[in-house]
Structures are given as structure tokens and as C-alpha cells.
Motif scaffolding. Sequence first.
Motif, PDB file in Angstrom:
ATOM      1  N   ARG A  45       0.811  -1.221   0.000  1.00  0.00           N
ATOM      2  CA  ARG A  45       0.000   0.000   0.000  1.00  0.00           C
ATOM      3  C   ARG A  45       0.837   1.262   0.000  1.00  0.00           C
ATOM      4  NH1 ARG A  45      -3.373  -2.884   3.961  1.00  0.00           N
ATOM      5  NH2 ARG A  45      -2.185  -1.865   5.582  1.00  0.00           N
ATOM      6  N   ASP A  50      -3.357   3.029   3.339  1.00  0.00           N
ATOM      7  CA  ASP A  50      -4.679   3.591   3.145  1.00  0.00           C
ATOM      8  C   ASP A  50      -5.447   3.469   4.454  1.00  0.00           C
ATOM      9  OD1 ASP A  50      -7.686   2.561   1.686  1.00  0.00           O
ATOM     10  OD2 ASP A  50      -6.874   4.578   1.479  1.00  0.00           O
ATOM     11  N   ASP A  53      -8.205   0.879   4.516  1.00  0.00           N
ATOM     12  CA  ASP A  53      -7.744  -0.505   4.616  1.00  0.00           C
ATOM     13  C   ASP A  53      -7.461  -0.873   6.064  1.00  0.00           C
ATOM     14  OD1 ASP A  53      -7.915  -0.881   1.900  1.00  0.00           O
ATOM     15  OD2 ASP A  53      -5.779  -0.579   1.535  1.00  0.00           O
ATOM     16  N   SER A  56     -10.803  -1.115   8.016  1.00  0.00           N
ATOM     17  CA  SER A  56     -11.574  -2.319   7.696  1.00  0.00           C
ATOM     18  C   SER A  56     -10.883  -3.575   8.223  1.00  0.00           C
ATOM     19  CB  SER A  56     -11.845  -2.428   6.194  1.00  0.00           C
ATOM     20  OG  SER A  56     -10.640  -2.526   5.475  1.00  0.00           O
TER      21      SER A  56
END
Length: 161
Positions: A45, A50, A53, A56
Motif C-alpha cells: 500500500r 490507506d 484498509d 476495515s
Amino acid sequence: MSPSKGRQKAARSATATGKKSKGFTNDERAAMKERAQELKAEARRGSHGDQADGESAALAKIAEMQEPDRAMANRLHSLIKASAPALLSKTWYGMPAYAKDGKVVCFFQSAHKFKSRYATFGFSDEAHLDDGGMWPTSFALKELTAAEEARISALVKQAVR
């Protein structure tokens, strides 16, 4: 006896006693594998990753937990986000964690993860909790009452100063 023969004999006698090695448990090895996967995902990433991300991934780990740890982890997640909005959610050794500038400040470990009788809320050395020559860095959690929530909120705010 030569030095090499002495070492060989000592190695054989230690294994011949039938004692089991006190290495890492299966749960600890699994956590280390999860950490390796997290590091690979973070590298893919980019340096900052992110935010979505991380959020989550942390929420997915919370959803995998058994009750009552799941309820505590959800409440802690909300509490930490409200107390220290600068902290970003992520996973760390397969646990929900909260980081500042990419470095974990605090984390939640379910009781079930390492077959413990209590969940743990802990802080890393990045947390600014220093208080003289000794201070606590982790806390056993059996339940979250208003008193525990207030204390955790204050500690998280202090940790990110």
C-alpha cells in the motif's frame, strides 16, 4: 575428549531426556505469521497506507472475536476514535491496534487469542505514559464499565500527547 565431541554429547543428552522445547506456542507462531502478512500488505500500500484498509482490517478482526471480547473491542474502538482521533486503526499481530505516524500506540488482545482468562488492553513504548521510574503498559479487562472507559479514555489521550 575433543571440544566438538563434548558439544555433541551435551546436545544429545538434552534431547534424550524427553523434555519438550519451550519454544513458541502455535498461537504465538500464528500471530507472527499474521504480522508478516500485515507488513507485506503495508508495503504494497505504500509508506502511509490507506486509512480505509487499516480501519476495515481492524474491524474485521473485531468481528472475528468471540463474545464478550467482541463487544469490548467494539466499545474500545469507538472510545479510542473519540478520545484520540489522530490515531489510525490497523492490525498488529492479528489484533486491532491504533497507530500514530505508522507506529502502534495501543492495542486490544482478546482473551481467546492466547487462551487467557482475560482480554488485554495495552500500550507500546510509543505511548507517552511515563510516570517516574515505573508505569503500567497493559491492563487486564474482564468488562468495560463507565469507570474503566473513563480511565482508558484518559490514558489514550495521555498516550498521544
